[in-house]
Scaffold this motif. Sequence first.
Motif, PDB file in Angstrom:
ATOM      1  N   GLU A   1      11.252   0.912 -10.299  1.00  0.00           N
ATOM      2  CA  GLU A   1      11.536   0.220 -11.554  1.00  0.00           C
ATOM      3  C   GLU A   1      12.440   1.082 -12.426  1.00  0.00           C
ATOM      4  OE1 GLU A   1       7.673  -0.671 -13.028  1.00  0.00           O
ATOM      5  OE2 GLU A   1       7.642  -2.668 -12.152  1.00  0.00           O
TER       6      GLU A   1
ATOM      7  N   VAL B   1       9.952  -6.063  -3.994  1.00  0.00           N
ATOM      8  CA  VAL B   1      10.462  -4.875  -4.688  1.00  0.00           C
ATOM      9  C   VAL B   1      10.991  -5.294  -6.052  1.00  0.00           C
ATOM     10  CG1 VAL B   1      11.130  -3.642  -2.596  1.00  0.00           C
ATOM     11  CG2 VAL B   1      12.761  -5.167  -3.661  1.00  0.00           C
ATOM     12  N   PRO B   2      10.951  -4.389  -7.021  1.00  0.00           N
ATOM     13  CA  PRO B   2      11.510  -4.735  -8.335  1.00  0.00           C
ATOM     14  C   PRO B   2      13.011  -5.006  -8.207  1.00  0.00           C
ATOM     15  CG  PRO B   2      10.191  -2.723  -8.419  1.00  0.00           C
ATOM     16  CD  PRO B   2      10.373  -3.051  -6.983  1.00  0.00           C
TER      17      PRO B   2
ATOM     18  N   GLU C   1      -0.571  -6.400  -4.659  1.00  0.00           N
ATOM     19  CA  GLU C   1       0.759  -6.610  -5.218  1.00  0.00           C
ATOM     20  C   GLU C   1       1.230  -5.364  -5.963  1.00  0.00           C
ATOM     21  OE1 GLU C   1       3.148  -9.027  -4.992  1.00  0.00           O
ATOM     22  OE2 GLU C   1       1.840  -9.516  -3.369  1.00  0.00           O
ATOM     23  N   ASP C   2       0.283  -4.637  -6.522  1.00  0.00           N
ATOM     24  CA  ASP C   2       0.667  -3.417  -7.239  1.00  0.00           C
ATOM     25  C   ASP C   2       1.283  -2.394  -6.306  1.00  0.00           C
ATOM     26  OD1 ASP C   2      -0.148  -4.402  -9.540  1.00  0.00           O
ATOM     27  OD2 ASP C   2      -1.983  -3.256  -9.749  1.00  0.00           O
ATOM     28  N   GLY C   3       1.296  -2.670  -5.040  1.00  0.00           N
ATOM     29  CA  GLY C   3       1.807  -1.686  -4.098  1.00  0.00           C
ATOM     30  C   GLY C   3       0.734  -0.697  -3.775  1.00  0.00           C
TER      31      GLY C   3
ATOM     32  N   LYS D   1       6.149   0.866  -6.216  1.00  0.00           N
ATOM     33  CA  LYS D   1       6.727  -0.034  -7.212  1.00  0.00           C
ATOM     34  C   LYS D   1       7.261   0.715  -8.439  1.00  0.00           C
ATOM     35  CE  LYS D   1       5.552  -4.478  -9.292  1.00  0.00           C
ATOM     36  NZ  LYS D   1       4.458  -5.330  -9.677  1.00  0.00           N
ATOM     37  N   ASP D   2       6.453   1.645  -8.954  1.00  0.00           N
ATOM     38  CA  ASP D   2       6.839   2.349 -10.183  1.00  0.00           C
ATOM     39  C   ASP D   2       8.091   3.203  -9.996  1.00  0.00           C
ATOM     40  OD1 ASP D   2       4.337   2.109 -12.218  1.00  0.00           O
ATOM     41  OD2 ASP D   2       3.693   2.040 -10.146  1.00  0.00           O
TER      42      ASP D   2
ATOM     43  N   MET E   1       6.911  -2.627   2.043  1.00  0.00           N
ATOM     44  CA  MET E   1       6.672  -3.345   0.782  1.00  0.00           C
ATOM     45  C   MET E   1       6.931  -4.835   0.953  1.00  0.00           C
ATOM     46  SD  MET E   1       8.282  -0.784  -2.036  1.00  0.00           S
ATOM     47  CE  MET E   1       7.560  -1.675  -3.402  1.00  0.00           C
TER      48      MET E   1
END
Length: 1947
Positions: free
Chosen positions: A964, A997-998, A825-827, A960-961, A994
Motif C-alpha cells: 500500500e 493486491v492493493p 483477506e488481510d493477507g 498487503k501493508d 496473494m
Amino acid sequence: MGDDSEWMKLPIDQKCEHKVWKARLNGYEEALKLFKRIEDEKSPEWGKYLGLLKKFVTDSNAVAQLKGLEAALAYIENAHVAGKTSGEVVSGVVSKVFNQPKARAKELGSDICLMYMEIERAEVVQDELIKGLDNKNPKIVVTCIETLRKALSEFGSKIITLKPVVKVLPKQFESREKAVRDEAKLLAVEIYKWIRDALRPPLQGINSVQLKELEEEWVKLPTAAPKQSRFLRSQQALKAKFEQQQAAGGDEADGDKDDEPAPQVDPYELLEAVEILSKLPKDFYDKIEAKKWQERKEALEAVETLAKNPKLENGDFGDLVRALRKVIGKDANVMLVTLAAKCVAGLAAGLRKKFGTYAGHVVPTILEKFKEKKPQVVQALQEAIDAIFLTTTLQNISEDVLGVMDNKNPSIKQQASLFLARSFRHCTQATLPKSMLKAFCPAFLKQVNDSAPEVRDAAYEALGTAMKVVGEKAVNPFLADLDKLKLDKIKESADKVELPGKKGGGVGAEKKAPAAKAAPPAVAPARSSGPPKKAPAAKLGGPPKKGKPASAPSAKGKKCPETKEFVETELSIEVCEERSAAVLPASCMQLLDSANWKERLASMEEFQKAVEQMDKSEMPCQALVRMLAKKPGWKETNFQVMQMKLHIVGLIAQKGSFSKTSAFVVLDGLVDKIGDVKCGGKAKEGLTATAEACSLPWTAEQVVSMVFAQKNPKNQAETLNWLANAMKEFGFAGINVKGFINNVKTALGATNPAVRTAAITLLGVMYLYMGAPLRMFFEDEKPALLKQIDDEFEKMQGQSPPTAFRGARKGGAEEDGEEADEQEEDGGGAPDVMDLLPRTDISDKITQDIVDKVGDKNWKIRKEGLDEVAAVISEAKFIQPSIGELPMALKGRLNDSNKILVQQTLTILQQIAVAMGPALKQHVKNLGMPIITVLGDGKTNVRAAAMTTLQAWVEQTGMKDWLEGEDLSEELKRENPFLRQEVLGWLAEKLPAMRTVPSDLMLCVPYLYSCLEDRNGDVRKKAQDALPIFMMHLGYEKMLKATGKLKPSSKEPVSALLEKARAVMPAKLAPPPGKAGAAKSVSGGAPATLYVGVSFILAVTCSFVSCSDNVSVLSCKPPHFSPLSHCQGVLGKKAPVTKATAKDEEDRSGVIFILVPNGKEQRIKEEKGLKVLKWNFNTPRDEYVDQLKTQMSTCFARWLQDELFHASDFQRQVKAIGVMGERMEDELEGTVSCLDLILKWFTLRFFETNSTVLMKVLEYLKLLFPTLSRENYHLNEYEASSFIPYLILKVGESKDVVRKDVRAILTMLCKVYPASKVFPFLMDGTKSKNSKQRAECLEELGCLIENYGMNVCQPTPAKSMKEIAVHIGDRDNSVRNAALNTVLAVYNVCGDQVYKLIGNLSEKEMSMLEERVKRSAKKTPAAAPPPARQAAERERPQREHPSNPNATFMRKPAQQPQEDSKLNTRAQNAVREHSHPSIPKEFQLDLDMIENDHTRVSELPDLVQHKLDELLEPIMMPEPKIRSVSPHFDDLHNSTASTINFVISQVASGDINTSIQALAQLFSMESLAREASMGVLKDLMHGLITLMLDARVEDIEDGQQLIRSVNLLVVRVLEKSDQTNILSALLVLLQDSLTTSSGSPMFSELVMKCLWRMIRFLPETINSINLDRILLDVHNFMKVFPKEKLKQLKSDVPHRTLKTLLHTLCKLTGAKILDHMSMIENKNDSELEAHLRRVVKHSGNFSGMKSDRGTEKGQDDRMSKAKVSDILSEIFKKIGSKENTKEGLTELYEYKQKYSDADLEPFLRNTSQFFQSYVERGLRVIESEREGKGRIQPSSTDSGSVPLNGEEMKPAVYYERLKILRQRQGLENNSRGDSGPMRPITSLLSKPSVASSTDMLQSKLSQLKESRESHFQQEQSHSHSPTRCSSPSANLDDLKKRLERIKSNRQ
C-alpha cells in the motif's frame, strides 16, 4: 503520356511510393477505394501498407497529401493492424499537417488523431499532441490544443488523462500568440466541465485577468456533469446504451448513468510536488529548542508557510516530525502548540500516504494533548489528527486510540471517540471489519455508561457512525447488553450521520447505504445469501476469544440467539425437588438418599431410565443434577452407585439444555472422582459431555482451577490427561492459554512424577496448535525440565493437529466464517495463537537514555544502546506494539556507516517481529520500509541479513501493508542494482500467493519496466521473472497501457517482453471456497477458480478416455478423487467443512504430478543448450529456486508446489513429502516424469538446517530408489549430476542417523545408476573440507570396489588410487583409517599390484599401509567369510599365500604341488554342483551319458527345458549383493558375470563417452580381450573406424576429444586382442572395403594403417599367432584380388600392405611357413604358395626362429645340460609312479615340443620294451588330441598370466565336447569357405572350426573318456597356456542359436 503509362501499370502500394506526385495521388485514390472495399479487418492486404502510412500523411505535395490523409483515415478506421503505426503517423500529422494553411488538411489530421484514440491508442496520441505544444510554430500549437479539446469533449476524462494536460496548460496562457491563449482558455473551460474545482489550484499562478475571465466562463457552465459521446472500440456496449438513451430522451438517462459515474479527479494528482526540506531555515532545529518562545514561533511559522503547499515532495521528515511532536507534547505555550498542530496537519495533507510512516509517533501525543480545554488548540489538534488519519489506516492507529479510551481525563475520552466517529465516516464495510469493531465496541460501551455526558454523547455518535457504515446487523451483536433507551440514542445518532458522497439522510436511504457501498462484491453476497446454518466451522485454532471468556461483552455478542436459553438462574433446592418429582418416578426420589447402597443403586437405575426416555425440552437439567448432588452426593462411598451417578451426569449434559449453572453443580464431583481407579473413566466422560454443552474453554478453565486448588496428585495428573485428549477432540479454538500456563507451570514443578508427565503431554498437544511460540513461556525452567519439554515437542514435530469432531457450535458459525474470511483477506500473516500470548508493554523501558545511546556519535556507545534494546526485548519475550521512540532510533541505525551495527539492528528487528506478532503491521511504514532500503547494501552478508529480517516481518504482517502507498515504488525508483534485484525477487516470490493486491502495486510498474532495461544482467533477469507475476494481478491490458509512457526506443522491447510474459502468466489464486460462488474474475467474467475448474474438466475427461489411448495429461484414475465433490466445491453449493480443509478437498484430490509429454526431455535440452541455468552451485541462489518453481509449475499440482515452497512453515513441506510418498505407487509414471525436478527440490533441502524436513526427504529417497529399481528405471546423466553431488554433501552431516541414511541411499542408488559413474562423484566428495564427508566418501569407495571390482574406478584405477592414497596422510584420524581401508579393499581385489597403483607414498604412510595389510592378513583366516563368499573360498586352492586369501589376476601365482590340483579338481566340481550355481547354465547337456551310450549315435541329446524369454530381454545392470568373491575377470564366479554384465550394460549406453569408456575397460583386461572372436572384432573395428570418419563428430562439443578417445581404444584393441583374430578381422575388413565401390577410401586407408601397426609388432607376437588361419585369410583375399586386380586399384597401398605382411611372416618363420598352409584346400591353385616360395627363396634368414605353432613366449631356450638332465629324470620318475603317470607323459610331451632336439635315449636305454612302447603310445595319444584342439584353441597368453584350476577349464572342455558331437552328427563344416557365412553370428567365444581327418575323429571318440581326466591334468600343469575363460552370460545367445539349429536338423 509515356511516363504516365509506366507508373499506371504499377501496383497500388508502389504507386504510393512513386517519386512522381501524380502517381502518388493516383495511388492514394486507389488505396482509398481499396480500403473501403476490404471487408476483413485482418486481411493480409493491410500489412502491405503498414510501412507506408506515415508517407501518406507527410506527402510533400499538398494535393496528394490531402488525398493521402483521406486514405490514411480510412486505413486507421478499418485495419486491424493500424494501431502499430500510431506513434509515427500522429507525429507526422503534428509536424506536417497541422502547419498547413488548408482547413481541410487540419480537419483530416485532427480526425486521424481522434480515430487513433478510438482504436485504443489514446495515450500515444495524447503524448504526441502534448509534445506538439512545444513546437515553435504557433499554428501547430493551436491545432494541437484544439485537437486535445475535441478529444476531451468527445471521449471524456476517463479516456483522456488530464494530469499531463493540466500540467502544461498554465504555460499556454503565457504565450505571446493570442490564438494560442484563446485556444488554451477554451481548453481550460472544457477541462473544468469534467473536473470542476480540481482545476483551480493548478491555475492559481496564471495572470489574474485571465483567471477572472476563466471564472466568468466557468460560472456560465451547466451544473450537470458532461457525458462521453464517442466511444472506444472496446466500449461498444456503452455506445449502444448511450444511443438508446439519446433516443429515449435525456432526463431518463441521468438516473441510469449512475452506475458509470465519471471518475472523480483528485486535485492533488494534478499538482506538482514541492520539495520543502531543503528550504527549512538552517537554524530551524536550534530555534525550535530555543528558550524564547518568539524564536520557537519563528521557526514554526517558517514550517507552516512551507507546509501550506498542497503537494509535498517525499523525503525524510523524521527529524521535523519529532521536533513538531515535542512542541505539541511538551511546549507550555498553547499558541505554539496550535501552530505545531497546523504544521503537522499541513505535512500530512501535503504528503498524504507518505506521511503514514510518522503517524504512529504523532497520534499518541495528539490524543494526550486533547486534555487542553482551549477551543483553538482542540480545533487545531482535531484538524491535525484527521489529516493524519487519511494517511494511514484505522488498524495502524487502533492500539494508540484504544490506549486512551479509558483515560481518567474525560476530554481525552470524548475527543478520542469523536475522532473515531469522524474516522468511521471515511471507512467502508471492508475497511471497518468486524475484528476492528470487536476491539472498539467494548470501549464505547464503557463510555456509554460514563458519568460525563459529553463522553457519553461522543460514544453514541461513534457507535451510530459505525452502525451507519457497516449496518445494524454487524454492530448489534456487540450491543446485546444495552438497554433500549441507549440503543435508541445510538440509532438516532446513526440517522443523523451523513457519509461523504451520500445525499439525504432518510432512514430508508441510509439502510441501503451499506449495500451501495458494499466494498468487495465478493464479500457482501456471500454474507447475505449464505444459508442460515452452515456446516460447523472447525478451523483448527480458529478465531480465539481475546478477552476473558466469561466477562467480555464481546464473548456474549458472539453467541447466537439460541445461546440465551442456556443462561439459567440458580434454583432453590425446593424448586429442584418439585421439578424432579414431576419427571422422575416417586420410588426413585425416595431412595436417592437411602442408607442401603443397593436401594441407592436401584434408584440410580430408575433415574437413568427416566433420563434416557426424557425429551430435551422437558428435561430440567439443573433440578436433576442437584438431585444427584443431594446427600450423600459426590461423597458416595459405593463405587457402583458412583459410576451410575457420573454416567447419568454425562447423559443429562448430552441430552438436555445444560447450562453453566448446572455445570457448576457437577464439576466439583467430576473433578473429585477423575483420579479414582474405578470411577475415573465415567468422570472423564462426564467432563467431556459438559465441555460439549458449555464449551471446552470455559469447562477447562473451571476444571483446572478446581483441581489445582486440591492437593490430590492423582486427580491433577488425570485432569491434565483428560484436557490433553479433549483438546484433540474439540480443537483449540477459544482456549485461554494464559489461564493454563500458570497451572501447567505449577504441575511441572510438582513432586509427583505422574503430574509432571501429564503436564508435559498436555504441552505436547498444545504445541500441535501453537507451535514454537509455546516454548517461550518455559524458557526460565530448569535445563533438565526444558529438555523433557523439548523432547516432547520434537515428537510432535511433523504431525498436524487432528480434526476436531466435538463441540461444534450450532450458531455463530456463519459469523465465524465471515471473520475467518476477513482475516484471510488481510493477507493473514501469523497464526491466531499469537493473540493469546501475554504481551509486555516495553515503552517505559525504552528510556530516552537508551534512545540517545542508539543515536550517539561514538559507534561503541551506539552498540551499547543496541545491546540494551536487544536485552529489553529478550526479557519481555512478547511485547505490545507501543515501543516509544524506538522505531525512529532503529531506523537511523539501518543506514549506519558501521555495517556490524546495521546487522545488529536487523537482528533486533527480527526479534521485534517475533516478539510483537501480527500487531507489527503498524510499524511497516516507519520501520519495515527502511529494511528494504538495506537490501541495496554493497555487502552480501548485510543484504542476506536484511532479506531474512524482511521475511520475518512479512511472516507476521502479511504482504498487503507493504504494497500500500508509494513507499515500495519509491524504493524501486532507486537505481541500485542490488536493491532492485532483491526486491523484485522478493515480490516474485510473495505475490503469487496473494489473492488480491492493493491498486498501489501499479505504481511499481514504471520502475519494473526500467529494470527490464537495466545495465545489470541480474536486475534484468529478476525483472523478467517478476513480469508475469505482476501481470497475474494487474492484467495484461493495464500493463500494456503503462508502456505508453515509455520512450519509443524502450516501448517495443518492453512490449515484446510483456507478450512473452503473458504466455507464462500463472493463474491467479482462487478466492476462499466460501466465496467461490459469488466471486467473479476481473477479466472477462471467467471464473476465478480457473485452476480448480481445469483440474476438474481434465479429471472428468480422463474418466471417459480409456487408458490405452495414450492420453497422458493426467493419469486416468486419480486417487481419492470424486468429480462430483469437486464440482460442488467449485460452484460453492456445498458449504465448506473448514476453512483449511475445504480448500484442500478442492485442490488436493486430483493427481499431484501432471504428465507433460516429453517434458523431461525438453528440460534436458534446455539445460544442454544453456537456455536455463545449469543445476550447479555451491549454495542455491534465488534464481535457481525461481527457475525450479517455473519448471515445476507445469507438471506439479499447484497446491503441492505451494506446500513444497512454503516459506515459513516447514510442517507444510513435511506433509507434502508425505503425500508424494503415499502416492508414489499410484502415480509412478508421474513421479518418473518429474523425477529430475523432485531430486532438484531435494537438493535445495540439503542446504537447509531443518532436520525434520531432511529426515523426511531421506525417508522418501529410501522408498524411491528401490521402487525405480523394481521398475527397471535408470537415472540419466542429467538427473544424476543435478542430485548425487548434493546428496554426497550430506554424507558428512554431523548426525549419525542422517549419515547412515545417506549411505543406505548411495547403496540403493547403484541399482539405478552405474556404480562406475557414482565413483567419480564420491571421488569429488573426498576433496571436501569436511573431514566426516571425506571419511564417509572413502568408506563408500571401498564398498564399491569390494562389490564391483576395480572396473568401477574411473577414469582409471591408477589415477583413482593415487587420489585415494593422498588421504592416508590426512590430519583427521577417521579419514586416514577410511583411506587405509579403501586401499586394503583394493589390495584384496588385486594384491601387490596395489602398490604400483598408488604410486609413491612417504615412508610413514607406506609403513601405516603395510601394517594395515599385515593386520588384515592375520585377521582374515580367523574370520568366517560371509555366506555368499564361502563357496568361492572353498573353490580356491588350499595352500594359498597366507597373507592374501583373495589373490587375483594381478598377482603371480603361488607355487603349489601338482597333486593338490589334481585332487581338488573333482572336489571343486562337486562343490560347484551342490552349492548354488553362480552362473545360470541355460544349456546343460548330460555329456557323459551321451558319450557313453553309443547306441544312440544317430540321435541328438535332449535339452534341459528353460524359459528362454528372459534371455532376449535387454541386459540389466547387476544388483550389488554381498560380495561373493573379488570380482576379477579371470574368475568365472558370479561376480565376474555380474561385472561383465555391468560393463556390457555400459557399452549399450546411449551416451557415446560411456560406451567408449566401457569398451576400453573390456579391452584393458588382456585375458578378457582375447576372448573376442574374429567376427566380433571385425564388427567392432568397422564401427570404430566409421565413427572416426564421421564428419558429424567434429560438430559436437568435445568432438576432437572423442576422436582421440576412439583412436586410443583402437590401439588398445589391436594390442590386447587375440593376435590371430584381430589380424584375420583386419584382412577381411580390408577385403570388404575394397570390394564395395561405395566404401570410403579413407576407411580402407585406416584399416591398412591398423595392419601396418600389427605387422610392426609381429616379431613380438609371432609365437601367439595361428599362421594357418592367417594364411587362409590371405589366400581368400588373393582369390578375390589376384595380383593383377590389386595392381589395377587406384592406390598401390593394399598391394604393398599384403606383400609386407607376407614378407614379414616369411622373415620371422623361414621355410617352415610353407607347412602352415594346411587349411587351404587346393594349395597348387593358390597364388599364395607361389608367392611364399619366392619370398622364402630370396630370404637368407632361415635360422633361429621356432616354427612350431604351439611354441609359447616367455621361456629362455637355452638351458644348461645339468638342468635338462634334472628335469627329464623328474619327468620319468612321474611316468614310473602309478599315481602321476599321465601327468608325467604330458610334461614329457610338452618338453619335447619345446626342445625338439632333446635326447631321450639315455633315459629310455635301461627301461623295458613295454615301458618304451607305453611312453611312445602315450605321447602319440596326446599329440593326436593336441593336433585337433590346438587349432581351435591356439595357446597364447602372457607368461605372467594366472594358471586356472580345473573348474575354470570347464567351458573349454564343454566346447570341445560340443564340437565332437557336432562332427559326429556331420554338422561341423569341413572348409573355411563353408564357415564363411556363419562368421557374423559367432559370439565372443566362438572360434572358426577346423577340418580334421576321420581317423583323428575316431581316435578322439574312442579315447574321450580316458582323455577327459588327462585333459584336466594337462591344463593344470601347462602353466603357460591356460584356457581362456569365458562368461556364459556373454555367449549364451550364440549357444542358444547353435543348439536351435541342431534341434531343427534333427527334426
